[in-house]
Enzyme design. Structure first.
Site, PDB file in Angstrom:
ATOM      1  N   GLY A   1       0.781  -1.234   0.000  1.00 50.20           N
ATOM      2  CA  GLY A   1       0.000   0.000   0.000  1.00 50.20           C
ATOM      3  C   GLY A   1       0.807   1.276   0.000  1.00 50.20           C
TER       4      GLY A   1
ATOM      5  CE1 TYR B   1      -3.163  -3.212  -8.075  1.00 52.20           C
ATOM      6  CE2 TYR B   1      -1.869  -1.271  -7.497  1.00 52.20           C
ATOM      7  CZ  TYR B   1      -2.284  -2.565  -7.227  1.00 52.20           C
ATOM      8  OH  TYR B   1      -1.805  -3.214  -6.118  1.00 52.20           O
TER       9      TYR B   1
ATOM     10  CB  CYS C   1     -19.250   5.089 -26.241  1.00 53.10           C
ATOM     11  SG  CYS C   1     -18.668   4.755 -27.888  1.00 53.10           S
ATOM     12  CD  GLU C   2     -19.099   5.146 -19.644  1.00 50.19           C
ATOM     13  OE1 GLU C   2     -19.866   5.490 -18.747  1.00 50.19           O
ATOM     14  OE2 GLU C   2     -19.265   4.149 -20.363  1.00 50.19           O
TER      15      GLU C   2
ATOM     16  N   PRO D   1       4.862  -4.606  -1.336  1.00 50.45           N
ATOM     17  CG  PRO D   1       6.996  -3.751  -1.784  1.00 50.45           C
ATOM     18  CD  PRO D   1       6.277  -4.793  -0.972  1.00 50.45           C
ATOM     19  N   GLY D   2       3.383  -3.294  -4.283  1.00 52.73           N
ATOM     20  CA  GLY D   2       3.116  -3.516  -5.704  1.00 52.73           C
ATOM     21  C   GLY D   2       3.323  -2.214  -6.443  1.00 52.73           C
ATOM     22  NE  ARG D   3      -0.847   2.524  -5.456  1.00 50.04           N
ATOM     23  CZ  ARG D   3      -2.024   2.498  -6.055  1.00 50.04           C
ATOM     24  NH1 ARG D   3      -2.195   3.125  -7.185  1.00 50.04           N
ATOM     25  NH2 ARG D   3      -3.042   1.853  -5.518  1.00 50.04           N
TER      26      ARG D   3
ATOM     27  NE  ARG E   1      -4.841   3.614  -9.745  1.00 50.55           N
ATOM     28  CZ  ARG E   1      -4.520   4.836  -9.357  1.00 50.55           C
ATOM     29  NH1 ARG E   1      -4.025   5.706 -10.239  1.00 50.55           N
ATOM     30  NH2 ARG E   1      -4.674   5.220  -8.118  1.00 50.55           N
TER      31      ARG E   1
END
Ligand SMILES: *Cc1c(COP(=O)(O)O)cnc(C)c1O
Length: 484
Positions: free
Chosen positions: A288, A439, A409-410, A331-333, A378
């Protein structure tokens, strides 16, 4: 106020952008702390790993994720070295492919997976299975069986159903072994951790501490289920309970949440010692750790984090006369996030008149690129902030507050909500967004039948495709083509 369909252009919108966003003196300049370590500009062209992104796009197309290998390895190594007495798991869900799994192995880290698919990548990469941790709040019997067969190093148990499934799996193995020929070697016990929820939820600059634990993950400490899970696992032959696991959130900048969680988790350690006569030898603090997406973020260096976490645990253990357990982090991010950027090509530019207050910029400029929420969800999902830069040329045009949007289309398909870009952006220009390593590819979708971009690794002036771009044939391969 003029009438308009529901949308983004509300009359009250300030076109000044958020308070933290400063107009740069030179809209060509990179903000170094947002980019991977080898990123630089030469005559306005962004280079990463010695590869000009104009060349990279000419060869591999756009959009593309550009992964700076030297930067990734340096971040992995920095965690490994700063947390030298810890086991450092790289959280594969941030981004995983076989090459990255090999880099992780080479840099001496362990690997977290949380699904059959991620486990299959680790297996294909030849990642040492005893250095794999297996997470998930709903692991199937088949997934657990596979993990046990492969000899995964730690299974992080998340529910009483999982305790039951693991008990059945190890019991079946014991029986199979009992009836096997003499001389077969005994299986090592399956090593497990218990995922607990400590009533702390941390997100960016805030954390919330509550008495109850209102979330899907793990066993609640406060209602006694965590202790009950420990008691059951402690008594199960074939399983070796190594410790507790607590993960409090993501994109965290402050150790206060870890401190509250550690206090609650170590209180449970003490109860386990007092009532079951067992001191748990390990404690996993989860991941995190935050990164800088924009100039408003100021993440801590791994060495600072290590010193803080070690201090917190040492003090809490001393207060309860517990031996300090072997610690882990995940840890990833913080490893892969800053190591990649996404390069897009601009397709359209549009200025929209807003009813701004007098004296305010009253035109919003929308720059549409050839990707969007399919390669980076994200912004739409979490209101995440990003920054970006013109990557294909230098410009002398004054900076203009711009919104970079995708091609889906958003109306919420926004890549970068607010950024100062040179005011002369035009179709054909390349725009690069830093901090997209975590991510983004791992959450990418085929919305609007978009083809997911490739992951191209760059190092020493050379590029290699780690994950290729999807093709229309890939998409159609899943369509069974049943006649109507
Ligand atoms: C998501 C997750 C991580 C990694 O989180 P980052 O924010 O990428 O560091 C680590 N451990 C667990 C259990 C997770 O769910």
């Amino acid at each position: 106020m003029r009438a308009h369909e529901a949308g983004w252009a509300h009359a009250a919108v300030s076109v000044r952008g958020p308070a933290w966003l400063r107009e740069p003196e030179d809209a060509n300049a990179l903000v170094p702390q947002l980019w991977s370590s080898t990123a630089r500009k030469s005559d306005g062209v962004l280079e990463v790993g010695g590869v000009p992104l104009t060349d990279l796009v000419a060869e591999h197309g756009s959009p593309a994720y550009v992964l700076d290998e030297a930067d990734f390895r340096a971040r992995a190594r920095a965690f490994r070295e700063a947390f030298e007495d810890y086991t450092v798991y790289y959280a594969g869900k941030a981004f995983l492919c076989t090459t990255v799994a090999r880099w992780i192995a080479e840099e001496g880290l362990s690997l977290d997976v949380c699904s059959r698919g991620e486990l299959a990548v680790a297996e294909r990469a030849g990642f040492p299975m005893d250095r794999v941790g297996f997470h998930g709040n709903n692991k199937s019997y088949a997934e657990l069986e596979r993990a046990v067969e492969l000899g995964v190093g730690r299974i992080i148990v998340d529910s009483f159903h999982e305790v039951q499934r693991l008990t059945e799996i190890t019991e079946a193995l014991r029986q199979a072994q009992g009836s096997a020929a003499q001389g077969s070697t005994a299986r090592p016990p399956v090593r497990v951790l218990v995922r607990v929820t400590a009533g702390v939820e941390a997100h960016t600059h805030e954390y919330i501490a509550t008495a109850h634990e209102d979330q899907k993950f793990g066993f609640s400490i406060s209602d006694g289920s965590a202790f009950e899970a420990v008691r059951q696992l402690h008594e199960t032959p074939g399983l070796e309970l190594r410790g507790l696991h607590s993960h409090i959130g993501s994109q965290i900048f402050d150790s206060a949440g870890f401190e509250v969680a550690a206090r609650r988790v170590l209180a449970l350690h003490a109860r386990i010692r007092d009532e079951l006569g067992a001191e748990l030898p390990e404690l996993d603090l989860g991941g995190g750790f935050g990164i800088a997406y924009t100039t408003q973020d100021d993440p801590a260096e791994p060495a600072m984090l290590a010193a803080e976490l070690t201090r917190i645990i040492t003090e809490e253990c001393a207060a309860r006369r517990l031996a300090v357990p072997r610690l882990s982090i995940e840890p990833g991010r913080a490893i892969v996030g800053p190591s990649a950027c996404t390069v897009y090509r601009v397709g359209t530019v549009k200025a929209v008149e807003l009813d701004g207050a007098p004296g305010m910029q009253s035109v919003r400029t929308y720059v549409s690129v050839d990707g969007g929420m399919s390669d980076n969800i994200r912004t739409a999902l979490y209101d995440a902030d990003y920054s970006c830069t013109l990557a294909s040329r230098a410009s002398t045009a004054p900076p203009l507050l711009t919104r970079v949007v995708g091609m889906h289309c958003e109306a919420g398909d926004i890549v970068v909500m607010d950024e100062f870009l040179p005011g002369d952006l035009t179709p054909g220009d390349l725009v690069a967004v830093p901090g997209t390593g975590a991510y983004c590819r791992s959450m990418a979708s085929n919305y609007n039948h978009a083809l997911r971009p490739p992951v191209v690794a760059v190092r020493d002036g050379a590029s290699r495709v780690l994950v290729r771009r999807e093709t229309v044939e890939d998409l159609l391969a899943l369509d069974a083509g049943v006649e109507g």
